[in-house]
Design a protein around this motif. Structure first.
Motif: not given
Length: 855
Positions: A216, A275, A277, A279, A286-287, A327, A330-331, A334-335, A402
């Motif tokens: 990150e 934000h 980052r 992977d 992790y994405s 994580d 928050r992802e 973010r997206v 996910e």
């Protein structure tokens, strides 16, 4: 920069050419490898990664970095060479940077010498190399930051010991700043902004984040700013060697401002840079996948994700899964482009937040009666107040996290209940001609579906499918009219979500009789096998699947006594027969199927099967006529012949289906298939997986068939995005080659053990026969030869029991030997090689000096 290269070469040569360098390397290598295999429990974790290696790096560098940096300036000041350096035609910054880079290069050499550990884990399993490379980068950057601070401490004193102690204390404060217990204590004692700023500069958390395989921008900025602040401080202190008292006081104020700025800037920019980052893990675990991004951007109204995540404290292993959940939430935020808001609540014992979590229906984890509750769950709400709850995420497999978050977002983004058409002749699951539910063993499954979906009756003689369906469930269809056949064909070929459960002989469909044997003789085979064949999926209809390893027990009358015998075509599928990579089956433990067929992709049809339900390699065919009238369970077992391959009972179909009613009779390719086929319909009957004890109303569920049905329909109604989320990469990987060594050893020793056990049993039977031949069980009635034989049998049995114990010990010794050899090779070989190289180098330099003095 003038003189930088010269200073770098001089310092690196001094580090490598003196005993300090090799000693530093040996200590680091021994400690890092030793801790990996002892406290890190490398083998016990059973994971093909270096997590147990990197987890100790912050603490090793906490001592080794000050040890490597303490001589950089303290020794110069003690001997007076520091002032001499400043008089040379070399810029002060070049000297400071050259010394630091030399020490940092030495740390890089130390890390490079641990590569055999990387090779070891590669030989024992299939690690994520991107993650490991990122972890090495994180350790190197952390070491650089620690060395910069150690350099500043060394420049502040003339004594190396004082420099070491001061640097260690300063680094300890940075290392523990981000720990949850420390953060909680700071939050209780300090104002929230100040406590948050201190926690934001915790070094260990930054290192651990990179050790996962994610780089990150905020972490890179953190390490860069730490190195910059440390070197800037060092430069100011070095210049103060010849400055007056007033100048030193002014520099003290500047130094304080530097470190206050370090804390403030990292606390302020951290949330912004988070934000940005990269992977580096294999499969980018992790994405968010493109499918999850599409779901995150799908809500028309805002969706709030509230994650209730207790601080793990001393609980082992909970911090990693907690961080993974946070994580992901928050992802999604973010997206989403502002469509999703992530909120984190950390319930403390007896706090309003804990009451809030309990009121939301979250299920806490408790390690004991006196232990504090640990919450890790999620509550998602939309603008109209609808709610989705994941009460306990600790039990969710990491690869499905996910999927679970995407599922709740998808459910809130489409607030109406999905419409599922049901076409079924299975009693209790389908509907009669007037649209009313029928009665029978399928009612339990239908009631479960009705809680989550709007069930729409589909009649077999209807002209078309109902409008507005999200999915179609076709379970044991019978007497399907031509118009409905065409409608189902057009639905499936057009990419309509379809779950088909077709049965070669549905035992739950007895027609008008209650007699099981008579019902079997009717021959209740499902319709639409021909349509499935046209789509490219072949299913056996004249033979059933039998598997002696999975066969369910049935009660039989043998010689006038009731006896349990395994019934070959009734199969209890365990975790090894359920796909671990599909969200519909990945968390199930047991599914029961009865008199099922086998599936295969028809060659040249353009489709492939992704198995969901399979057998073992002991499976084989059973002629349908052998069980049509009940079948003899023992005779079926005796006549069974294994095929040596796993047979597929249920699968997802991938590819494009071809219509059975193409123009001019030719097959026409359609849209990508959204089809699941199971070659059995009895798995939907609660008679095989739910038992209602006498005197009770609620049934006891004995298998996960109901959950399988809900999961399959849910993945189908979730759209193509949810289907694409299944089988996401795992962050942890097994030590597969070590497991193979263990399995091979166990197989060899178990075979020997079985032979010895059988010999012991035979000896015991012979001894029992001899003892029974004596009156009243006394040996006085035996002949001398029989008594000798009995004594020999006893000695033989004792000898074989002793050998049996030795076999079991040999198994443990062999496995322990493999582990010991791996641990010793990594802990001693490289350090000893470094020590030997250092000794030879020192010996060579000593001889050179003696030769020069003699000359």
């Amino acid at each position: 920069m003038s003189g930088l290269g010269a200073v770098f070469r001089r310092e690196l040569g001094a580090l490598v050419g003196t005993p300090i360098g090799p000693i530093f390397l040996v200590v680091f290598l021994v400690l890092s490898a030793g801790l990996t295999f002892t406290l890190g429990a490398f083998f016990e974790r059973g994971r093909a990664d270096l997590g147990s290696f990197f987890v100790f790096h912050p603490w090793l560098l906490l001592f080794l970095a000050p040890a490597g940096a303490m001589r950089l300036w303290a020794e110069e000041k003690r001997t007076g060479t520091g002032e001499l350096l400043l008089t040379l035609p070399v810029r002060p910054w070049a000297v400071v940077l050259g010394k630091f880079l030399a020490a940092w290069a030495g740390l890089g050499i130390a890390l490079a010498l641990t590569v055999p550990l990387w090779l070891t884990v590669t030989l024992l399993g299939e690690p994520d190399h991107g993650s490991i490379a990122c972890a090495y980068l994180g350790s190197w950057l952390l070491g650089g930051g620690f060395l910069a601070i150690g350099s500043a401490c060394s420049a502040a004193t003339r004594t190396q010991v004082v420099a070491f102690v001061v640097a260690t204390l300063a680094l300890l404060a940075l290392a523990v700043a981000g720990f949850d217990p420390v953060s909680q204590a700071l939050a209780d004692a300090l104002p929230a902004p100040l406590a948050g700023a201190i926690s934001a500069v915790g070094a260990t958390a930054r290192h651990d984040a990179m050790a996962r395989g994610v780089v990150e921008a905020r972490d890179l900025f953190y390490f860069a700013s730490m190195i910059g602040a440390g070197l800037w401080t060092t430069a100011l202190l070095v210049r103060s060697m010849s400055a007056g008292v007033g100048s030193r006081a002014a520099r003290g104020v500047v130094i304080a401002a530097i470190w206050v700025g370090f804390v403030a800037v990292n606390a302020g920019l951290g949330p912004t840079l988070r934000h940005v980052r990269a992977d580096l893990t294999e499969g980018r675990v992790y994405s968010l996948s493109p499918a999850a991004v599409a779901i995150a951007r799908s809500p028309d109204e805002p969706v709030r994700l509230t994650v209730y995540a207790s601080r793990p404290g001393a609980r082992q292993g909970l911090g990693e899964i907690r961080r993974r959940v946070l994580d992901l939430a928050r992802e999604f935020e973010r997206v989403s482009g502002g469509r999703i808001e992530a909120r984190v609540v950390s319930p403390a014992p007896f706090s309003p937040e804990e009451d809030e979590a309990m009121g939301a229906g979250l299920v806490p984890l408790r390690a004991g009666d006196d232990a504090d509750a640990f919450y890790l769950g999620l509550v998602a709400t939309n603008a109209v107040g609808e709610r989705q709850v994941l009460p306990q995420l600790l039990g969710v497999d990491e690869q499905f996290l996910e999927y679970e978050l995407a599922r709740v977002v998808r459910a809130l983004a489409t607030p109406h209940r999905p419409r599922v058409g049901v076409l079924s002749a299975l009693p209790g699951l389908g509907f009669d001609a007037s649209g009313r539910p029928t009665e029978g063993p399928g009612a339990f499954a239908r009631l479960g579906l009705s809680q989550l979906f709007e069930l729409v009756p589909v009649l077999p003689d209807a002209e078309a499918l109902p409008e507005g369906l999200d999915a179609l469930l076709v379970a044991h269809p019978r007497s399907i009219g031509g118009a409905m056949r065409r409608a189902i064909d057009a639905w499936g070929v057009g990419g309509g979500a379809t779950l088909m459960a077709l049965d070669p002989i549905c035992q739950s469909d007895r027609g008008a009789t209650e007699d099981v044997t008579e019902a079997m003789s009717i021959g209740r085979r499902s319709d639409l096998f021909d349509l499935l064949e046209a789509w490219g999926v072949s299913a056996t209809t004249t033979a059933l699947v039998g598997d002696p390893r999975l066969a369910e027990p049935v009660q039989m009358n043998v010689g006038g006594r009731p006896e349990q015998v395994r019934f070959l075509p009734w199969l209890g599928l365990g975790p090894s027969q359920l796909s671990r990579d599909d969200p519909a089956t990945g968390r199930l433990s047991r599914v029961v199927v009865a008199t099922s067929g086998a599936l295969a992709a028809r060659p040249g049809a353009g489709v492939r099967l992704e198995p969901l339900l399979t057998t073992t390699t002991e499976a084989g065919p059973i002629a349908l006529d052998r069980i049509r009238f009940g079948g003899d369970a023992r005779a079926l077992l005796e006549a069974h012949e294994a095929q040596g391959v796993r047979l597929t009972i249920g699968a997802r179909v991938r590819g494009t289906l071809r219509s059975a009613y193409g123009q001019g009779g030719s097959e026409t390719p359609g849209a990508p298939a959204r089809l699941v086929v199971i070659a059995d319909a009895d798995w939907l009957s609660s008679a095989f997986w739910a038992v209602t004890p006498e005197g009770q109303e609620q049934p006891i569920v004995t298998a996960d068939n109901g959950d399988l049905l809900l999961n399959l329909v849910e993945t189908l109604t979730g759209g193509t995005e949810l289907l694409e989320l299944r089988a996401r990469g795992r962050a942890s990987r097994p030590l597969s080659r070590l497991d193979a060594i263990r399995a091979d050893a166990e197989q060899r020793f178990r075979a020997e053990e079985s032979r010895l056990v059988e010999e012991i049993r035979a000896t015991q039977r012979r001894m029992s026969e001899l003892e029974a031949s004596a009156p009243l069980g006394e040996t006085v009635g035996l002949s001398p030869a029989q008594e000798r034989e009995l004594a020999e049998f006893r000695e033989t049995m004792l000898e074989r029991r002793r050998r049996l114990r030795e076999v079991r010990l040999e198994l443990d010794r062999e496995l322990a030997g493999v582990r010991t050899r791996v641990a010793l090779a990594n802990t001693l070989v490289v350090p000893l090689s470094v020590a030997l190289a250092g000794g030879l180098l020192a010996f060579g330099r000593t001889r050179s000096r003696r030769g020069a003095s003699g000359a």
